[in-house]
Design a protein around this motif. Structure first.
Motif, short mmCIF file in Angstrom:
data_model
loop_
_atom_site.label_atom_id
_atom_site.label_comp_id
_atom_site.label_asym_id
_atom_site.label_seq_id
_atom_site.Cartn_x
_atom_site.Cartn_y
_atom_site.Cartn_z
N CYS A 160 0.83 -1.21 0.00
CA CYS A 160 0.00 0.00 0.00
C CYS A 160 0.87 1.25 0.00
O CYS A 160 1.90 1.30 0.67
CB CYS A 160 -0.89 0.01 1.25
SG CYS A 160 -1.98 1.43 1.28
N TYR A 162 -0.31 4.22 0.89
CA TYR A 162 -0.83 5.22 1.83
C TYR A 162 -0.36 4.89 3.24
O TYR A 162 0.15 3.80 3.49
CB TYR A 162 -2.37 5.25 1.72
CG TYR A 162 -2.79 5.55 0.30
CD1 TYR A 162 -3.24 4.53 -0.53
CD2 TYR A 162 -2.63 6.82 -0.23
CE1 TYR A 162 -3.56 4.78 -1.86
CE2 TYR A 162 -2.94 7.09 -1.55
CZ TYR A 162 -3.39 6.07 -2.36
OH TYR A 162 -3.67 6.33 -3.66
N HIS A 163 -0.51 5.81 4.10
CA HIS A 163 -0.08 5.61 5.50
C HIS A 163 -1.16 6.12 6.44
O HIS A 163 -0.97 7.12 7.13
CB HIS A 163 1.26 6.31 5.75
CG HIS A 163 2.41 5.52 5.20
ND1 HIS A 163 3.00 4.50 5.91
CD2 HIS A 163 3.02 5.54 3.99
CE1 HIS A 163 3.96 3.97 5.16
NE2 HIS A 163 3.98 4.57 3.99
N CYS A 164 -2.30 5.41 6.44
CA CYS A 164 -3.34 5.79 7.38
C CYS A 164 -2.72 5.69 8.78
O CYS A 164 -1.96 4.77 9.05
CB CYS A 164 -4.56 4.88 7.23
SG CYS A 164 -5.22 4.93 5.54
N PHE A 166 -3.49 4.72 11.63
CA PHE A 166 -3.69 3.57 12.53
C PHE A 166 -3.08 2.29 11.96
O PHE A 166 -3.03 1.28 12.65
CB PHE A 166 -5.20 3.32 12.72
CG PHE A 166 -5.93 3.13 11.41
CD1 PHE A 166 -5.97 1.90 10.78
CD2 PHE A 166 -6.53 4.22 10.79
CE1 PHE A 166 -6.62 1.75 9.55
CE2 PHE A 166 -7.18 4.07 9.57
CZ PHE A 166 -7.25 2.83 8.96
N CYS A 167 -2.58 2.36 10.72
CA CYS A 167 -2.31 1.13 9.98
C CYS A 167 -0.83 0.75 9.90
O CYS A 167 0.02 1.58 9.60
CB CYS A 167 -2.86 1.26 8.56
SG CYS A 167 -2.73 -0.28 7.62
N ILE A 169 0.09 -1.97 8.06
CA ILE A 169 0.26 -2.84 6.88
C ILE A 169 1.39 -2.41 5.93
O ILE A 169 2.20 -3.24 5.52
CB ILE A 169 -1.07 -3.02 6.13
CG1 ILE A 169 -2.08 -3.74 7.02
CG2 ILE A 169 -0.87 -3.76 4.82
CD1 ILE A 169 -3.48 -3.81 6.45
N PRO A 170 1.49 -1.12 5.61
CA PRO A 170 2.56 -0.74 4.67
C PRO A 170 3.95 -1.14 5.17
O PRO A 170 4.84 -1.44 4.37
CB PRO A 170 2.41 0.78 4.56
CG PRO A 170 0.98 1.03 4.90
CD PRO A 170 0.63 0.02 5.94
N VAL A 204 -4.21 -5.99 -0.88
CA VAL A 204 -4.22 -5.12 0.30
C VAL A 204 -5.04 -3.87 -0.01
O VAL A 204 -5.91 -3.48 0.75
CB VAL A 204 -2.79 -4.73 0.72
CG1 VAL A 204 -2.80 -3.62 1.75
CG2 VAL A 204 -2.03 -5.93 1.23
N ASP A 242 -11.20 0.68 -1.26
CA ASP A 242 -11.04 2.03 -0.72
C ASP A 242 -12.08 2.91 -1.40
O ASP A 242 -12.04 3.11 -2.62
CB ASP A 242 -9.63 2.56 -1.01
CG ASP A 242 -9.38 3.89 -0.31
OD1 ASP A 242 -8.22 4.13 0.07
OD2 ASP A 242 -10.34 4.65 -0.13
N ARG A 281 -7.49 9.29 6.14
CA ARG A 281 -8.25 8.60 5.08
C ARG A 281 -8.49 9.60 3.95
O ARG A 281 -8.47 10.80 4.17
CB ARG A 281 -9.57 8.07 5.64
CG ARG A 281 -9.43 7.03 6.70
CD ARG A 281 -8.80 5.78 6.18
NE ARG A 281 -9.70 5.05 5.31
CZ ARG A 281 -9.31 4.04 4.51
NH1 ARG A 281 -8.03 3.73 4.45
NH2 ARG A 281 -10.18 3.41 3.75
S1 SF4 Z 1 -5.73 1.17 5.97
FE1 SF4 Z 1 -5.57 0.41 3.88
S2 SF4 Z 1 -5.13 2.26 2.67
FE2 SF4 Z 1 -4.65 2.76 4.80
S3 SF4 Z 1 -2.48 2.31 5.03
FE3 SF4 Z 1 -3.61 0.49 5.67
S4 SF4 Z 1 -3.68 -0.82 3.87
FE4 SF4 Z 1 -3.19 1.27 3.20
#
Ligand code: SF4
Length: 436
Positions: A160, A162-164, A166-167, A169-170, A204, A242, A281
């Motif tokens: 991903c 993006y860098h939300c 709370f996330c 994942i990246p 993702v 998204d 977001r």
């Molecule tokens: S919530 Fe989704 S869009 Fe936002 S950083 Fe995580 S994987 Fe990426």
């Protein structure tokens, strides 16, 4: 040593499950035995706690078993897992789809974590080498626990951009990388030839599909190409989307393509503009109202699902009420609700936190709202006849993703017409009337 075939223990998302299937096959064909691969998840502290607990229990109960750890949690903090006495090797997230990662283990040359360093060593942003996901070897008809496979998942993207706030994942999966269209089309065709009637395109952040490919194909153009190339495939479904990135091709398909299932699962997260802003977001509250209105205008029977975080840092009662109100007014039906879970090093973890009991209470209220919406959807089915995908355990899945209790003979993975005759406890009973 019992020479038992390798096993995979999976935590987290659908993408991890798809990848676990592949690891199972790669490890078996490499000749690995007496080995358990733990495919970790880092999305919540609870997911990490469960993986750690499982690793310790595994070694306690089967001391001879070799434990290999991979997945987002070990990608983000490889040292933590490598330091566990129960763990024999850590495979970086990007190497877990590569055959040599397993042949190396057979040759008992467990490879140290290559390239990927634990965040402890290099700090934030230690993203992993960026190879695009290669198409996974085709799933056999045989799934977990011997259950026949009812649908196939095709990975189209990982990572991903993006860098939300709370996330995590990246940091576990790196930047967004897409699988080339031809490779996806070939895999979908192979699935259809194998008898799969429903394919789920997963990743993702699938709405970012193609941005890293020449010609920058969109998700919509990919779907159009796949459905043109595989005219025999009756049902195509999308995993989480998204809401800020639905392209015009996809809107056209929502309006005109009956093989694209009328079910969109939105990565909504919240319904209050200040909270959405603090989450970083890319959509607003009004964007969601517009999206739902446009989708219903184009496809009146469309049904929405949504991922929502309850109790994000700084969320007040009024802000939560905005989320609750949006879910109600947009009639979102299938809710996946998560109490906020602080992830180390993410910006949101440094914000003023909402008390755990309040997070839980808000999550419970959203789940109750979701249950009421789902019940309304099920009640609206009584007396109708629908085409369902036959799943295991006598369940039929409608195009809108409702799960019906089937009465009558039907092959798992097949499509039948079923008449919804009555509600029973929390389910709707449907009689099989015709095999499609
Ligand atoms: S919530 Fe989704 S869009 Fe936002 S950083 Fe995580 S994987 Fe990426």
């Amino acid at each position: 040593m019992t020479n038992a075939p390798p096993e995979v223990l999976t935590f987290g998302c659908r993408l991890n499950s798809v990848e676990s299937e592949t690891m199972q096959r790669l490890a078996s064909s490499a000749g690995l035995c007496d080995t358990v691969i733990v495919n970790t998840c880092a999305v919540t502290a609870e997911a990490e706690r469960q993986a750690g607990q499982a690793i310790r229990r595994l070694k306690r109960e089967s001391p001879h078993v070799r434990i290999i750890v991979t997945g987002c949690a070990s990608q983000i903090d490889a040292q933590k897992y490598a330091a566990m006495k129960e763990v024999d090797a850590v495979i970086p997230n990007d190497a877990k789809m590569q055959a040599e990662s397993f042949t190396n283990l057979v040759a008992a040359k467990p490879s140290p974590p290559k390239g990927g360093r634990g965040l402890g060593e290099g700090g934030l942003g230690c993203l992993y080498p960026q190879s695009p996901p290669s198409p996974q070897p085709l799933s056999p008809q045989e799934g977990e626990r011997g259950l026949a496979m009812q649908r196939a998942f095709v990975q189209i993207q990982t990572g991903c951009n993006y860098h939300c706030t709370f996330c995590i994942i990246p940091y576990g999966r790196g930047a967004s990388r897409s699988t080339p269209i031809d490779a996806i089309t070939a895999q979908v065709r192979a699935c259809a030839d194998k008898g799969f009637n429903e394919i789920v395109l997963t990743g993702v952040d699938i709405a970012s599909y193609g941005q890293d490919l020449p010609d920058r194909p969109t998700l919509g153009s990919l779907i159009r190409r796949v459905l043109q190339a595989v005219p025999t495939l009756p049902r195509l479904r999308l995993s989480s989307l998204d809401p800020a990135a639905i392209d015009e091709d996809l809107w056209d398909l929502v309006a005109q393509e009956p093989r694209l299932m009328p079910h969109l699962h939105l990565s909504l997260q919240a319904g209050d503009d200040m909270i959405l802003k603090r989450m970083k977001r890319r959509h607003s509250r009004d964007d969601i109202f517009r999206l739902c209105a446009r989708a219903r205008h184009l496809r009146p029977d469309i049904v929405f699902g949504a991922d929502i975080i309850a109790g994000f840092p700084t969320e007040t009662d009024a802000m939560f009420a905005n989320t609750h109100d949006l879910v109600e007014k947009c009639s979102l039906t299938w809710l996946h609700v998560f109490p906020y879970s602080a992830r180390k090093l993410t910006p949101a973890a440094k914000m003023p936190q909402v008390h755990g009991a309040i997070r839980k209470e808000r999550a419970d209220r959203l789940r109750a709202l979701g249950e009421r919406a789902a019940r309304r959807h099920y009640e609206s089915l009584i007396g109708t006849t629908v085409k369902v995908l036959v799943e295991n355990n006598g369940i039929g899945c409608t195009p809108h993703f409702a799960k019906l209790k089937l009465q009558g003979q039907a092959r798992v993975g097949g499509i039948v017409e079923a008449r919804c005759v009555r509600g029973e406890n929390d389910a709707v009973v449907a009689e099989v009337v015709k095999v499609v």
